[in-house]
Scaffold this motif. Structure first.
Motif, PDB file in Angstrom:
ATOM      1  N   PRO A  88       0.787  -1.232   0.000  1.00 49.53           N
ATOM      2  CA  PRO A  88       0.000   0.000   0.000  1.00 49.53           C
ATOM      3  C   PRO A  88       0.819   1.281   0.000  1.00 49.53           C
ATOM      4  O   PRO A  88       0.475   2.242  -0.707  1.00 49.53           O
ATOM      5  CB  PRO A  88      -0.855  -0.139   1.266  1.00 49.53           C
ATOM      6  N   ASN A  89       1.902   1.330   0.758  1.00 47.84           N
ATOM      7  CA  ASN A  89       2.703   2.559   0.775  1.00 47.84           C
ATOM      8  C   ASN A  89       3.332   2.841  -0.583  1.00 47.84           C
ATOM      9  O   ASN A  89       3.409   3.995  -1.020  1.00 47.84           O
ATOM     10  CB  ASN A  89       3.799   2.464   1.850  1.00 47.84           C
ATOM     11  N   ALA A  90       3.798   1.788  -1.253  1.00 47.88           N
ATOM     12  CA  ALA A  90       4.406   1.972  -2.572  1.00 47.88           C
ATOM     13  C   ALA A  90       3.369   2.446  -3.591  1.00 47.88           C
ATOM     14  O   ALA A  90       3.675   3.273  -4.457  1.00 47.88           O
ATOM     15  CB  ALA A  90       5.049   0.671  -3.032  1.00 47.88           C
ATOM     16  N   VAL A  91       2.140   1.942  -3.486  1.00 41.79           N
ATOM     17  CA  VAL A  91       1.077   2.375  -4.398  1.00 41.79           C
ATOM     18  C   VAL A  91       0.788   3.858  -4.199  1.00 41.79           C
ATOM     19  O   VAL A  91       0.670   4.627  -5.164  1.00 41.79           O
ATOM     20  CB  VAL A  91      -0.196   1.527  -4.182  1.00 41.79           C
ATOM     21  N   ARG A  92       0.686   4.296  -2.934  1.00 41.48           N
ATOM     22  CA  ARG A  92       0.436   5.717  -2.665  1.00 41.48           C
ATOM     23  C   ARG A  92       1.597   6.583  -3.137  1.00 41.48           C
ATOM     24  O   ARG A  92       1.403   7.696  -3.624  1.00 41.48           O
ATOM     25  CB  ARG A  92       0.200   5.930  -1.168  1.00 41.48           C
ATOM     26  N   SER A  93       2.818   6.060  -2.988  1.00 43.55           N
ATOM     27  CA  SER A  93       3.987   6.819  -3.430  1.00 43.55           C
ATOM     28  C   SER A  93       3.967   7.038  -4.935  1.00 43.55           C
ATOM     29  O   SER A  93       4.336   8.115  -5.429  1.00 43.55           O
ATOM     30  CB  SER A  93       5.265   6.079  -3.012  1.00 43.55           C
ATOM     31  N   LYS A  94       3.503   6.025  -5.686  1.00 47.65           N
ATOM     32  CA  LYS A  94       3.471   6.128  -7.149  1.00 47.65           C
ATOM     33  C   LYS A  94       2.306   6.960  -7.658  1.00 47.65           C
ATOM     34  O   LYS A  94       2.445   7.681  -8.653  1.00 47.65           O
ATOM     35  CB  LYS A  94       3.408   4.725  -7.763  1.00 47.65           C
ATOM     36  N   LEU A  95       1.154   6.878  -6.984  1.00 42.68           N
ATOM     37  CA  LEU A  95      -0.064   7.487  -7.519  1.00 42.68           C
ATOM     38  C   LEU A  95      -0.563   8.683  -6.728  1.00 42.68           C
ATOM     39  O   LEU A  95      -1.470   9.390  -7.185  1.00 42.68           O
ATOM     40  CB  LEU A  95      -1.194   6.441  -7.576  1.00 42.68           C
ATOM     41  N   GLY A  96       0.000   8.935  -5.545  1.00 47.89           N
ATOM     42  CA  GLY A  96      -0.544   9.956  -4.666  1.00 47.89           C
ATOM     43  C   GLY A  96      -1.550   9.331  -3.711  1.00 47.89           C
ATOM     44  O   GLY A  96      -2.074   8.236  -3.965  1.00 47.89           O
ATOM     45  N   THR A  97      -1.843  10.030  -2.624  1.00 45.26           N
ATOM     46  CA  THR A  97      -2.677   9.449  -1.570  1.00 45.26           C
ATOM     47  C   THR A  97      -4.076   9.119  -2.048  1.00 45.26           C
ATOM     48  O   THR A  97      -4.581   8.001  -1.851  1.00 45.26           O
ATOM     49  CB  THR A  97      -2.750  10.400  -0.371  1.00 45.26           C
ATOM     50  N   ASP A  98      -4.766  10.065  -2.690  1.00 47.47           N
ATOM     51  CA  ASP A  98      -6.164   9.854  -3.066  1.00 47.47           C
ATOM     52  C   ASP A  98      -6.307   8.761  -4.125  1.00 47.47           C
ATOM     53  O   ASP A  98      -7.101   7.828  -3.963  1.00 47.47           O
ATOM     54  CB  ASP A  98      -6.786  11.155  -3.567  1.00 47.47           C
ATOM     55  N   LYS A  99      -5.554   8.873  -5.210  1.00 51.31           N
ATOM     56  CA  LYS A  99      -5.646   7.863  -6.262  1.00 51.31           C
ATOM     57  C   LYS A  99      -5.098   6.525  -5.786  1.00 51.31           C
ATOM     58  O   LYS A  99      -5.605   5.460  -6.163  1.00 51.31           O
ATOM     59  CB  LYS A  99      -4.912   8.332  -7.517  1.00 51.31           C
ATOM     60  N   GLY A 100      -4.054   6.570  -4.966  1.00 52.20           N
ATOM     61  CA  GLY A 100      -3.513   5.331  -4.426  1.00 52.20           C
ATOM     62  C   GLY A 100      -4.524   4.607  -3.562  1.00 52.20           C
ATOM     63  O   GLY A 100      -4.725   3.393  -3.696  1.00 52.20           O
ATOM     64  N   ASN A 101      -5.204   5.335  -2.680  1.00 55.27           N
ATOM     65  CA  ASN A 101      -6.208   4.707  -1.822  1.00 55.27           C
ATOM     66  C   ASN A 101      -7.387   4.177  -2.629  1.00 55.27           C
ATOM     67  O   ASN A 101      -7.975   3.138  -2.292  1.00 55.27           O
ATOM     68  CB  ASN A 101      -6.698   5.702  -0.768  1.00 55.27           C
ATOM     69  N   ALA A 102      -7.755   4.884  -3.692  1.00 57.59           N
ATOM     70  CA  ALA A 102      -8.852   4.406  -4.546  1.00 57.59           C
ATOM     71  C   ALA A 102      -8.488   3.062  -5.188  1.00 57.59           C
ATOM     72  O   ALA A 102      -9.308   2.141  -5.231  1.00 57.59           O
ATOM     73  CB  ALA A 102      -9.170   5.443  -5.615  1.00 57.59           C
ATOM     74  N   LEU A 103      -7.248   2.944  -5.675  1.00 57.13           N
ATOM     75  CA  LEU A 103      -6.816   1.679  -6.263  1.00 57.13           C
ATOM     76  C   LEU A 103      -6.721   0.593  -5.197  1.00 57.13           C
ATOM     77  O   LEU A 103      -7.114  -0.557  -5.428  1.00 57.13           O
ATOM     78  CB  LEU A 103      -5.473   1.856  -6.964  1.00 57.13           C
ATOM     79  N   LEU A 104      -6.237   0.938  -4.024  1.00 58.44           N
ATOM     80  CA  LEU A 104      -6.123  -0.045  -2.947  1.00 58.44           C
ATOM     81  C   LEU A 104      -7.488  -0.578  -2.538  1.00 58.44           C
ATOM     82  O   LEU A 104      -7.650  -1.781  -2.295  1.00 58.44           O
ATOM     83  CB  LEU A 104      -5.411   0.573  -1.744  1.00 58.44           C
ATOM     84  N   ARG A 105      -8.488   0.294  -2.455  1.00 55.44           N
ATOM     85  CA  ARG A 105      -9.834  -0.165  -2.103  1.00 55.44           C
ATOM     86  C   ARG A 105     -10.385  -1.091  -3.188  1.00 55.44           C
ATOM     87  O   ARG A 105     -11.034  -2.104  -2.890  1.00 55.44           O
ATOM     88  CB  ARG A 105     -10.764   1.029  -1.897  1.00 55.44           C
ATOM     89  N   LEU A 106     -10.126  -0.742  -4.442  1.00 54.46           N
ATOM     90  CA  LEU A 106     -10.593  -1.573  -5.550  1.00 54.46           C
ATOM     91  C   LEU A 106      -9.948  -2.957  -5.497  1.00 54.46           C
ATOM     92  O   LEU A 106     -10.637  -3.985  -5.566  1.00 54.46           O
ATOM     93  CB  LEU A 106     -10.251  -0.890  -6.872  1.00 54.46           C
TER      94      LEU A 106
END
Length: 427
Positions: free
Chosen positions: A82-100
């Motif tokens: 999850p942290n790497a996803v947020r780092s690549k996409l930003g917090t909002d878009k990263g969290n949206a992808l993580l929830r999906l």
């Protein structure tokens, strides 16, 4: 001539009939290129929303990665956290992808229940054992990150892992309670039946060679010479590079994976290595995986550093590894071997592409095919239904084929050799 389906464990043991349509419609709201999990899930979503849809499969339903995998349903990422996803996409878009992604397994099992698909579905969790102290620390932190997102992910100590697997080489494990297993071909055929019941059509042997803008939509031309008009187009062709699939398929690294199913294990062994029936995939660079089918065959896989003669060689090697790693009292032998191709994106994240107005594509399951494709199909359906593509939880990227794509299998082979050396050093 109708294309033939490669023989796999799933073609041998499937219970769902293979059903498809023979007459192409003249026009539809949305044409879907590719009849795997992504395309059929997207079609189902569009039909539920009241749109007309047809699915065009170049080969046979199940002849691609959707019918060649091992049936693991895993709702997370293989190569990132999850942290790497947020780092690549930003917090909002990263969290949206993580929830999906986190809801990926649930979405598969919900669809199975809603459509009444008999596919040996077992949502019993997925076990990810750690190899070495560093692996345990990494998984403990990763489990905490997923829990912070509200997901039922826990960390087990070494004793608990040994109880689950009978193996004493692991230092702990991440347990994702929402993972599980299915019979992938029965699930795929069940999705196709759902699409047809809801008024859509599913066609085999229809390779799309050309998509051309015509008025307010698109004219699709098949290799068979047939054509149809569609208001919008979804491309769900994964790593394939035939016909119109070529450009998107060359945007990923194709990894050829060999799968085997062994002769059945005895009940005592089953209780020792899979007491809860959970599928297992560890953290080694040359990862070790296994699961059981309904007849207690062990299913596992691997990749070949040298592709020549790999089919027979890998089958024996994977069976030997199962016997050694699991301390089986009687060595198992491969009952059947099959192979398929996984598509890996450079950043290990799924991505959307837009090839024109109303023409969208999606790719990049990165070793998490069943759960990720379910979500990818749903997101593509949202794009076709008119959602702002920049607001969707999977990032939109510019479609650029990878340079020297034809040499990527050799790069993958070199990476596998390096991975095996790292595992030796870790030991």
């Amino acid at each position: 001539m109708k294309p033939l389906a490669p023989e796999t464990l799933w073609t041998r043991t499937a219970r769902q009939p293979a059903q498809f349509d023979t007459t192409l419609p003249q026009s539809v709201d949305i044409a879907i290129i590719g009849g795997g999990f992504t395309g059929l899930t997207a079609a189902r979503e569009l039909l539920i929303a009241g749109r007309s849809a047809t699915v065009l499969e170049a080969g046979v339903i199940g002849s691609g990665a959707s019918g060649m995998n091992a049936g693991f349903v895993v709702p997370n990422f293989a190569k990132t956290d999850p942290n790497a996803v947020r780092s690549k996409l930003g917090t909002d878009k990263g969290n949206a992808l993580l929830r999906l992604v986190g809801d990926g397994a649930n979405s598969v099992f919900r669809t199975i229940e809603e459509e009444g698909i008999a596919c040996d579905a077992k949502q019993v969790g997925w076990l990810n054992p750690a190899y070495g102290a560093a692996g345990a620390d990494m998984l403990k932190a990763r489990a905490a990150l997923w829990r912070a997102l509200g997901r039922p992910v826990s960390f087990l100590d070494a004793d608990a892992v040994q109880e689950q697997t009978g193996m004493n080489i692991y230092t702990g494990a991440l347990l994702d309670a929402e993972g599980g297993t299915i019979h992938p071909l029965d699930y795929l055929r069940g999705l196709a039946q759902s699409v047809r019941r809801r008024g859509g059509t599913v066609h085999e042997g229809q390779c799309v060679d050309e998509v051309v803008r015509e008025g307010s939509g698109w004219r699709l031309t098949m290799r068979s010479g047939a054509t149809l008009f569609a208001g919008k187009v979804l491309q769900c062709t994964n790593a394939f590079t035939t016909g119109i699939a070529s450009r998107m398929g060359r945007s990923t690294v194709p990894l050829r994976v060999y799968q085997i199913a062994t002769t059945p294990a005895d009940n005592e062994t089953v209780q020792r290595i899979a007491r809860s029936g959970r599928p297992v995939g560890d953290t080694r660079q040359n990862l070790f995986t296994y699961r059981l089918d309904r007849n207690n065959r062990l299913i596992s896989g691997g990749m070949a550093a040298v592709p020549f003669g790999a089919f027979d060689r890998l089958g024996k090697a994977v069976a030997q590894r199962l016997s050694e790693e699991l301390h089986l009292p009687n060595a198992v032998a491969p009952e059947i071997v099959w192979t398929g191709v996984a598509a890996m994106t450079p950043d290990f994240l799924p991505r959307l592409y837009q090839m024109g107005e109303g023409w969208f594509g999606g790719i990049g399951c990165n070793g998490r095919g069943i759960a990720m494709t379910a979500q990818l199909g749903r997101v593509l359906a949202r794009a076709a239904l008119g959602d702002d593509i920049n607001s969707l939880p999977i990032p939109l990227r510019t479609l650029r084929p990878l340079p020297f794509h034809r040499f990527s299998p050799w790069v993958a082979s070199a990476a596998l050799v390096q991975a095996r050396l790292k595992d030796v050093m870790a030991r």
